[in-house]
Motif scaffolding. Structure first.
Motif, PDB file in Angstrom:
ATOM      1  N   MET A  48     -14.063  19.827 -21.643  1.00 36.42           N
ATOM      2  CA  MET A  48     -15.266  20.314 -21.405  1.00 36.42           C
ATOM      3  C   MET A  48     -15.638  21.530 -22.168  1.00 36.42           C
ATOM      4  SD  MET A  48     -16.521  21.519 -17.464  1.00 36.42           S
ATOM      5  CE  MET A  48     -15.286  22.715 -17.398  1.00 36.42           C
ATOM      6  N   THR A  49     -14.492  22.463 -22.495  1.00 27.88           N
ATOM      7  CA  THR A  49     -14.904  23.613 -22.996  1.00 27.88           C
ATOM      8  C   THR A  49     -15.136  23.273 -24.513  1.00 27.88           C
ATOM      9  OG1 THR A  49     -13.016  24.712 -21.956  1.00 27.88           O
ATOM     10  CG2 THR A  49     -13.481  25.911 -23.906  1.00 27.88           C
ATOM     11  N   PRO A  50     -14.441  22.386 -25.383  1.00 24.89           N
ATOM     12  CA  PRO A  50     -15.114  22.122 -26.799  1.00 24.89           C
ATOM     13  C   PRO A  50     -16.743  21.736 -26.690  1.00 24.89           C
ATOM     14  CG  PRO A  50     -13.096  21.230 -26.424  1.00 24.89           C
ATOM     15  CD  PRO A  50     -13.427  21.805 -25.155  1.00 24.89           C
ATOM     16  N   LEU A  51     -17.027  20.943 -25.708  1.00 23.92           N
ATOM     17  CA  LEU A  51     -18.525  20.492 -25.642  1.00 23.92           C
ATOM     18  C   LEU A  51     -19.172  21.660 -25.191  1.00 23.92           C
ATOM     19  CD1 LEU A  51     -20.647  18.177 -25.278  1.00 23.92           C
ATOM     20  CD2 LEU A  51     -19.779  17.915 -22.808  1.00 23.92           C
ATOM     21  N   LEU A  52     -18.881  22.502 -24.249  1.00 23.88           N
ATOM     22  CA  LEU A  52     -19.656  23.971 -24.128  1.00 23.88           C
ATOM     23  C   LEU A  52     -19.797  24.555 -25.079  1.00 23.88           C
ATOM     24  CD1 LEU A  52     -20.740  26.263 -21.856  1.00 23.88           C
ATOM     25  CD2 LEU A  52     -18.304  27.078 -22.172  1.00 23.88           C
ATOM     26  N   ILE A  53     -18.847  24.606 -25.907  1.00 21.77           N
ATOM     27  CA  ILE A  53     -18.900  25.455 -27.254  1.00 21.77           C
ATOM     28  C   ILE A  53     -19.892  25.037 -28.175  1.00 21.77           C
ATOM     29  CG2 ILE A  53     -17.486  26.387 -29.290  1.00 21.77           C
ATOM     30  CD1 ILE A  53     -15.016  26.586 -27.624  1.00 21.77           C
ATOM     31  N   SER A  54     -19.943  23.664 -28.327  1.00 25.65           N
ATOM     32  CA  SER A  54     -20.659  23.019 -29.368  1.00 25.65           C
ATOM     33  C   SER A  54     -22.159  23.255 -28.750  1.00 25.65           C
ATOM     34  CB  SER A  54     -20.485  21.605 -29.263  1.00 25.65           C
ATOM     35  OG  SER A  54     -19.025  21.345 -29.705  1.00 25.65           O
ATOM     36  N   ILE A  55     -22.501  22.960 -27.761  1.00 27.46           N
ATOM     37  CA  ILE A  55     -23.830  23.115 -27.202  1.00 27.46           C
ATOM     38  C   ILE A  55     -24.439  24.628 -27.259  1.00 27.46           C
ATOM     39  CG2 ILE A  55     -25.193  22.882 -25.161  1.00 27.46           C
ATOM     40  CD1 ILE A  55     -23.649  20.581 -24.213  1.00 27.46           C
ATOM     41  N   GLN A  56     -23.508  25.535 -26.894  1.00 25.96           N
ATOM     42  CA  GLN A  56     -24.144  27.058 -26.890  1.00 25.96           C
ATOM     43  C   GLN A  56     -24.044  27.404 -28.547  1.00 25.96           C
ATOM     44  OE1 GLN A  56     -21.402  29.182 -24.134  1.00 25.96           O
ATOM     45  NE2 GLN A  56     -23.274  29.081 -22.944  1.00 25.96           N
ATOM     46  N   TRP A  57     -23.219  26.943 -29.192  1.00 28.38           N
ATOM     47  CA  TRP A  57     -23.465  27.168 -30.665  1.00 28.38           C
ATOM     48  C   TRP A  57     -24.726  26.663 -31.292  1.00 28.38           C
ATOM     49  CZ3 TRP A  57     -23.711  24.401 -35.091  1.00 28.38           C
ATOM     50  CH2 TRP A  57     -23.635  25.087 -36.503  1.00 28.38           C
ATOM     51  N   VAL A  58     -25.099  25.408 -30.753  1.00 26.56           N
ATOM     52  CA  VAL A  58     -26.313  25.013 -31.390  1.00 26.56           C
ATOM     53  C   VAL A  58     -27.424  25.564 -30.744  1.00 26.56           C
ATOM     54  CG1 VAL A  58     -27.682  22.998 -31.384  1.00 26.56           C
ATOM     55  CG2 VAL A  58     -25.340  22.585 -31.906  1.00 26.56           C
ATOM     56  N   LEU A  59     -27.660  25.999 -29.576  1.00 24.30           N
ATOM     57  CA  LEU A  59     -28.586  26.638 -28.822  1.00 24.30           C
ATOM     58  C   LEU A  59     -28.882  28.263 -29.582  1.00 24.30           C
ATOM     59  CD1 LEU A  59     -28.026  26.186 -25.122  1.00 24.30           C
ATOM     60  CD2 LEU A  59     -29.653  25.016 -26.384  1.00 24.30           C
ATOM     61  N   GLY A  60     -27.728  28.858 -29.990  1.00 28.57           N
ATOM     62  CA  GLY A  60     -27.581  30.153 -30.706  1.00 28.57           C
ATOM     63  C   GLY A  60     -28.416  30.001 -31.991  1.00 28.57           C
ATOM     64  N   LYS A  61     -27.982  29.014 -32.750  1.00 24.54           N
ATOM     65  CA  LYS A  61     -28.361  28.742 -33.985  1.00 24.54           C
ATOM     66  C   LYS A  61     -29.775  28.557 -34.246  1.00 24.54           C
ATOM     67  CE  LYS A  61     -24.736  29.461 -36.610  1.00 24.54           C
ATOM     68  NZ  LYS A  61     -24.974  30.588 -37.880  1.00 24.54           N
ATOM     69  N   LEU A  62     -30.278  27.950 -33.170  1.00 26.75           N
ATOM     70  CA  LEU A  62     -31.613  27.373 -33.285  1.00 26.75           C
ATOM     71  C   LEU A  62     -32.628  28.452 -32.441  1.00 26.75           C
ATOM     72  CD1 LEU A  62     -31.280  23.473 -32.570  1.00 26.75           C
ATOM     73  CD2 LEU A  62     -31.567  24.599 -34.765  1.00 26.75           C
ATOM     74  N   GLY A  63     -31.864  29.267 -31.787  1.00 26.16           N
ATOM     75  CA  GLY A  63     -32.631  30.283 -31.018  1.00 26.16           C
ATOM     76  C   GLY A  63     -33.379  29.677 -29.649  1.00 26.16           C
ATOM     77  N   LEU A  64     -32.745  28.882 -29.210  1.00 27.66           N
ATOM     78  CA  LEU A  64     -33.290  28.104 -28.057  1.00 27.66           C
ATOM     79  C   LEU A  64     -32.758  28.716 -26.575  1.00 27.66           C
ATOM     80  CD1 LEU A  64     -33.022  24.389 -29.252  1.00 27.66           C
ATOM     81  CD2 LEU A  64     -34.999  25.867 -29.097  1.00 27.66           C
ATOM     82  N   PRO A  65     -33.426  28.740 -25.621  1.00 29.85           N
ATOM     83  CA  PRO A  65     -32.934  29.161 -24.438  1.00 29.85           C
ATOM     84  C   PRO A  65     -31.775  28.265 -23.711  1.00 29.85           C
ATOM     85  CG  PRO A  65     -35.060  28.235 -24.084  1.00 29.85           C
ATOM     86  CD  PRO A  65     -34.755  28.218 -25.689  1.00 29.85           C
ATOM     87  N   GLY A  66     -31.353  28.501 -22.681  1.00 32.25           N
ATOM     88  CA  GLY A  66     -30.155  27.772 -21.910  1.00 32.25           C
ATOM     89  C   GLY A  66     -28.888  28.350 -21.932  1.00 32.25           C
ATOM     90  N   TRP A  67     -28.612  29.267 -22.644  1.00 30.62           N
ATOM     91  CA  TRP A  67     -27.173  29.843 -22.791  1.00 30.62           C
ATOM     92  C   TRP A  67     -26.663  30.466 -21.272  1.00 30.62           C
ATOM     93  CZ3 TRP A  67     -25.783  34.770 -21.148  1.00 30.62           C
ATOM     94  CH2 TRP A  67     -24.500  35.131 -21.412  1.00 30.62           C
TER      95      TRP A  67
END
Length: 274
Positions: A1-20
């Protein structure tokens, strides 16, 4: 679960999207459920704006408990950044890393904390600078806390001042029974305790009850000097913790002084619990 979380939040941060924040708090809620930690909230946390939460520190589980209640960033010691998996997770969770042995780097950490707050992310500062045995609140370190207050007051003032809210986290029960003083090292992670044996024992012992108490917020507007602010916050956190240990939490918006006989009262309460 943790690697999945890291991946999703990394993408959100790079794209500047909400949801963090939504992902972060729900991640901690899942961890809290897996670890079988039941949480009761006392008092009212500030809503609708970023807050600097000043808390006592008992264990690694504090992060799971507090992080499950609201989206927050934590302040951690520099060594955490190099821990396997934990380090990268902490970075993705917007953790501010502090090297307390190098004062010239403290300014960078303070700037990051203020930047998080101004950007709408609440920050949790464990003001003791280390973890305790869960039966007391250690003295707060005024240097970092005072520097954050000074920096916040310099950036904003009046009605727009950054708020500081005291939090006490107290572990009060195990398997539905009151937790005695001698049992709190089950949860407390301090001194030279190794992480993996501690978490293994923690999970094996069953359900743990935690109380998170919120005190009245204080504006960081420079009205109180850093030592006075540190003393006030320490007293508020200690009062909230004592109330939780006694099993008679008082409303967080009605501060009451801690009587000189509090140590005797705590011992008596522990005997009753036993």
């Amino acid at each position: 679960m943790t690697p999945l979380l890291i991946s999703i939040q990394w993408v959100l941060g790079k794209l500047g999207l909400p949801g963090w924040g939504f992902i972060a708090s729900n991640y901690y809620k899942v961890l809290r459920g897996l670890l079988r930690i039941r949480v009761r909230v006392v008092g009212t946390p500030v809503h609708g704006r970023a807050v600097l939460y000043v808390s006592n520190h008992v264990s690694w589980s504090d992060i799971v408990v507090i992080g499950s209640l609201a989206p927050v960033a934590f302040v951690a010691k520099r060594e955490v950044a190099s821990w396997p998996l934990v380090g990268i997770t902490a970075k993705i969770q917007r953790t501010v890393f502090v090297d307390r042995t190098r004062r010239h780097q403290t300014g960078d950490a303070v700037s990051q904390i203020v930047e998080r707050l101004k950007g709408g992310t609440s920050v949790v500062l464990f003001a003791e600078g280390t973890s305790s045995d869960g039966n007391r609140v250690l003295p707060f370190r005024s240097a970092l806390l005072g520097s954050v207050e000074d920096a916040a007051a310099a950036h904003q003032g009046g009605a727009d001042a950054i708020l500081i809210q005291p939090i006490a986290i107290t572990y009060t029960g195990q398997q539905g029974m009151p937790m005695r003083r001698s049992q709190r090292p089950l949860v407390a992670w301090y001194g030279d305790l190794d992480f993996m044996p501690h978490i293994k024992r923690f999970v094996g012992e069953g359900v743990v009850d935690a109380v998170v108490s919120y005190g009245p917020p204080v504006p960081a507007d420079g009205t109180l000097d850093r030592k006075a602010m540190t003393r006030k916050l320490h007293e508020d956190v200690r009062r909230l913790m004592v109330s939780a240990l006694r099993g008679r939490p008082i409303p967080a918006n009605q501060p009451q002084p801690v009587a000189p006989s509090v140590t005797v009262d705590l011992v008596a309460q522990e005997k009753i619990s036993a």
